[in-house]
Design an enzyme around this catalytic site. Structure first.
Site, PDB file in Angstrom:
ATOM      1  N   SER A  57     -47.590 -33.610  36.763  1.00 28.78           N
ATOM      2  CA  SER A  57     -47.330 -33.965  38.161  1.00 28.78           C
ATOM      3  C   SER A  57     -46.135 -33.230  38.757  1.00 28.78           C
ATOM      4  O   SER A  57     -45.871 -33.368  39.956  1.00 28.78           O
ATOM      5  CB  SER A  57     -47.116 -35.474  38.280  1.00 28.78           C
ATOM      6  N   GLU A 103       0.782  -1.230   0.000  1.00 29.89           N
ATOM      7  CA  GLU A 103       0.000   0.000   0.000  1.00 29.89           C
ATOM      8  C   GLU A 103       0.817   1.286   0.000  1.00 29.89           C
ATOM      9  O   GLU A 103       0.351   2.306  -0.495  1.00 29.89           O
ATOM     10  CB  GLU A 103      -0.932   0.002   1.222  1.00 29.89           C
TER      11      GLU A 103
END
Length: 807
Positions: free
Chosen positions: A488, A111
């Site tokens: 239950s 770059e």
């Protein structure tokens, strides 16, 4: 002299007259003076206008020193294992010292090769870019420096104008004068977009290579360094050939800049493109936990919580979470095996069976969940089937391990047990596989679902949570969102209400047929026990152990529905749900609760009577590591309690009531519907099964003093699981598999006996107190104020004496 000349008109004479020279010279001088002044003044005016109007509005570059990044939300277990990273941008910010030198060399070569020499703008680079554009027709290197890119990415719009370019250049000089080159490079390497939601080189290393950036090879550094120019065009996943060209260009530039040798360059250029899209390194699977944590973050810190780099530490134990995942999945596969084989996923053409690569490609798009793999049957014999697994492995399935695979007819019926593999599988069948005991077994994607939640009864810490077979198959969290009838599982709370109203574990209630004409039920109701039998006068202890429905109904009748509903609210059960079932069906668990609400209630018995609040989030740290949230749960106080301490959980049940109920639930395991749990060989566990009408919901909730766990199994759309799929069969095995591991750290010690309780010998049939030496006497636990008086002699002995007197 001709006639035309002699006879010319005055107008013609005027046109032929010479023009004045003085006037023409004036305009010429004015033009050049204006041009000269414009060339000097206009730029000066522009500069002055820029300096006065625009320059003051440019940001202070020193603000970059305090830059913050959009960092994903990180969610971890109590022991630091990664559960998930959530955010629109994947980023792992690094300090400059943490960035490998090879990475900086590669990015500079790619770059901005003069980065450490220029002052923000590289005029040589601009000239080279222009030359390359002219000579090759394309840009080989960019004209923007790294500093200019930082200026553009942080401060400026992406709109291409001359003014923006001017601002970019000016800002670049400001940045270079206010922060160091190392800081600029670190900002750039953490900010730059590199494809697939990855921002920064560290995130890209994880995304493309699945490893930390300091473990990359030279070719991998170069590949990442080639991405900023065009993350899509040079992406190694999307376009490997173009990415390779870009990578090799970066390597050549690194060689030309003397960062690597020619040999290193050629070796790296020869490496094939091997990037593979990789997600975050997840240590533990807990998708439902991750979603709960994400919701917590947004609710408490707003939408920005997903990008501010927060770390949420949950209460989850990573080892037990893995155990919970496996227990739920194995339990659902066991259910599938009890109900027969529904057939293969699909069938592939015979022409594909000789091409392994094509077969693997055909398997790849098939979704698989819950540790299942897919496979294709290559060959079938009477006793075996050769299978290619989607991971490339080849295995052989045995008939002995697929005897379960009788044809599925419905939840209550299957076809005949297979006598050969060919009755189950055919060549070309695509099937699901599960690994059990190190071997691949035939499996199928379950239609049923399950939930498991486990908490610390002392403070409500959620230890593990599984909201379904697989989060990526269904994001519906059944632990917190599935409101189902509890069956239950409600009975211990009703029995506790009975104890609180003066009943004892020895109280006798008749288990006999009964018909109710209940307006609330709008019909005649003839409840039955699951077995269809009636057992006559039954002690409450025995009734709970064997889940006698008729005893529970009569108990509710005796204590009163209003009293029972008010009492059940003590356990944190929602008032609206209880009020929706203010009738005798409440005794059989018609009320609808979530597994999290149920386990909270059972934790109350486990901690001797305190109501705790389950919680999942232990702490939250910001990006800098500062704690911005810390859970402060209320605790069950059983020793050295300070009255009025806000950290004390409220006591809702007396310790004596909790202990008696716990001992009754121990008998559920020792003698009753939960006796499969005896396999754990523990003296400190108690619990209760639960099954609803038509076996639409199966439950088991159980605990010891240190951990309480609830398991639910059922279909998302309430449908029967099958006639025999009660809580003790469908849910209890999952609970057992999980608790086998969960209980290992804790001593196998009995529950502590609180003060105020006594043991009294009673007759098993009548529940009445008898002398201790009475044959068959059973010692029952009573609160002192409710303990029956022990007679001096037994009723049988009195009858004998009376008989002797009259003989």
């Amino acid at each position: 002299m001709n006639d035309e000349t002699q006879n010319s008109t005055p107008e013609q004479d005027a046109e032929q007259a010479p023009k004045p020279k003085k006037k023409r010279g004036f305009f010429k001088r004015f033009f050049w003076i204006s041009t000269f002044l414009g060339a000097i003044v206009a730029p000066l005016v522009v500069v002055i206008l820029y300096a006065v109007t625009i320059y003051p509005t440019l940001p202070d570059a020193s603000a970059l020193k305090d830059v913050t990044y959009q960092v994903p939300l990180k969610i971890v277990t109590r022991d630091g294992q990664l559960i998930s990273e959530i955010g629109t941008k994947k980023r792992i910010p690094l300090d400059y010292s943490e960035i490998p030198e090879r990475m900086t060399q590669a990015i500079i070569s790619s770059e901005d090769e003069n980065f450490f020499e220029h002052g923000g703008v590289d005029f040589k680079g601009l000239a080279r870019a222009a030359y390359e554009l002219i000579t090759t027709g394309s840009k080989q290197s960019g004209g923007s420096t790294i500093t200019m890119q930082v200026a553009r990415n942080f401060f400026l719009s992406k709109k291409k104008t001359y003014l923006r370019k001017l601002n970019e250049i000016v800002l670049s000089y400001k940045i270079e004068h206010q922060i160091s080159k190392q800081e600029i490079l670190a900002i750039y390497l953490n900010k730059i977009f590199l494809g697939y939601r990855s921002y920064g080189v560290a995130a890209a290393a994880q995304t493309y290579y699945g490893k930390p950036i300091d473990q990359l090879s030279l070719d991998e550094y170069a590949m990442i360094a080639g991405l900023p120019k065009a993350p899509s065009r040079y992406n190694p996943i999307y376009n490997p050939e173009r990415a390779k060209l870009r990578r090799n260009y970066v390597l050549r530039r690194m060689y030309e800049n003397h960062y690597i040798t020619e040999e290193q360059m050629k070796e790296a250029q020869a490496v094939p493109v091997h990037a593979k899209l990789t997600g975050a390194r997840i240590d533990i699977e807990a998708g439902y936990v991750a979603e709960m944590a994400r919701s917590f973050a947004i609710d408490n810190f707003g939408e920005d919580a997903l990008k501010n780099g927060l770390t949420i530490t949950t209460t989850i134990d990573s080892q037990l979470q893995s155990t919970a995942n496996l227990s739920v999945r194995n339990g659902l596969q066991d259910y599938e095996r009890r109900h027969g084989y529904r057939g293969p996923i699909k069938h592939v053409a015979p022409t594909l069976l000789t091409n392994k690569e094509q077969l693997l490609e055909a398997l790849d798009p098939i979704e698989k969940f819950g540790y299942l793999e897919t496979g294709v049957v290559l060959r079938v014999t009477e006793k075996t089937a050769d299978v290619l697994v989607s991971n490339g492995e080849e295995t052989q399935l045995q008939l002995d391990n697929m005897l379960w695979a009788a044809p599925y007819i419905d939840v209550n019926k299957t076809g005949s047990e297979p006598q050969s593999v060919a009755e189950v599988l055919k060549r070309g069948d695509v099937i699901y596989l599960q690994k059990l005991d190190g071997q691949w077994r035939l499996a199928q994607d379950p239609k049923t679902e399950a939930a498991l939640v486990s908490v610390d009864p002392s403070n409500g810490r959620i230890i593990s949570l599984v909201g379904g077979f697989d989060y990526f198959r269904s994001k519906f969290n059944r632990v917190t969102q599935a409101v189902r009838q509890v069956g239950s599982n409600i009975k211990p709370f009703l029995y506790s209400a009975g104890l609180n109203k003066g009943m004892t574990a020895a109280t006798i209630i008749n288990d006999a047929p009964v018909v109710f004409h209940d307006r609330a039920l709008e019909d005649t109701w003839r409840p039955e026990n699951y077995s269809g039998r009636f057992y006559g006068p039954t002690r409450l202890r025995m009734a709970l152990a064997h889940s006698r429905n008729l005893v529970s109904i009569r108990l509710l009748q005796q204590i009163g529905i209003r009293y029972a509903v008010d009492y059940l609210e003590r356990f944190g059960f929602p008032q609206d749900q209880l009020n929706a079932h203010r009738d005798l069906s409440l005794a059989l668990g018609s009320v609808q609760l979530t597994p999290l609400q149920v386990v909270r209630g059972y934790a109350t018995f486990a901690n001797t009577g305190y109501l705790i609040e389950p919680y999942l989030i232990d702490s939250v740290q910001d990006f800098s590591g500062q704690t911005i949230y810390q859970a402060q749960p209320q605790r069950a106080c059983n020793a050295q309690c300070v009255e009025g301490d806000p950290q004390n959980a409220p006591r809702v049940v007396t310790p004596q009531n909790a202990y008696i109920m716990t001992s009754m639930m121990q008998d559920v395991i020792n003698h009753g519907s939960g006796r499969k749990a005896k396999v754990l060989e523990r003296n400190d566990i108690a619990g209760k099964t639960g099954t609803t009408n038509d076996q639409k919901d199966a439950w088991f909730s159980g605990f010891n003093p240190d951990i309480a766990t609830t398991v639910w199994v059922g279909f998302d759309t309430p449908t029967t699981l099958g006639r025999s799929e009660v809580g003790g069969r469908a849910a209890l095995p999952i609970w057992i598999d999980y608790m086998r591991e969960a209980l290992k750290p804790y001593p196998n010690a009995p529950f502590g006996l609180p003060e105020g309780l006594v043991n009294v010998p009673i007759d098993r049939s009548t529940g009445l107190a008898v002398p201790a030496d009475t044959p068959g006497a059973f010692f029952e636990i009573f609160r002192e104020q409710n303990a029956p008086e022990i007679p001096d002699i037994s009723e049988t002995k009195m009858e004998q004496i009376t008989q002797e007197l009259f003989d």
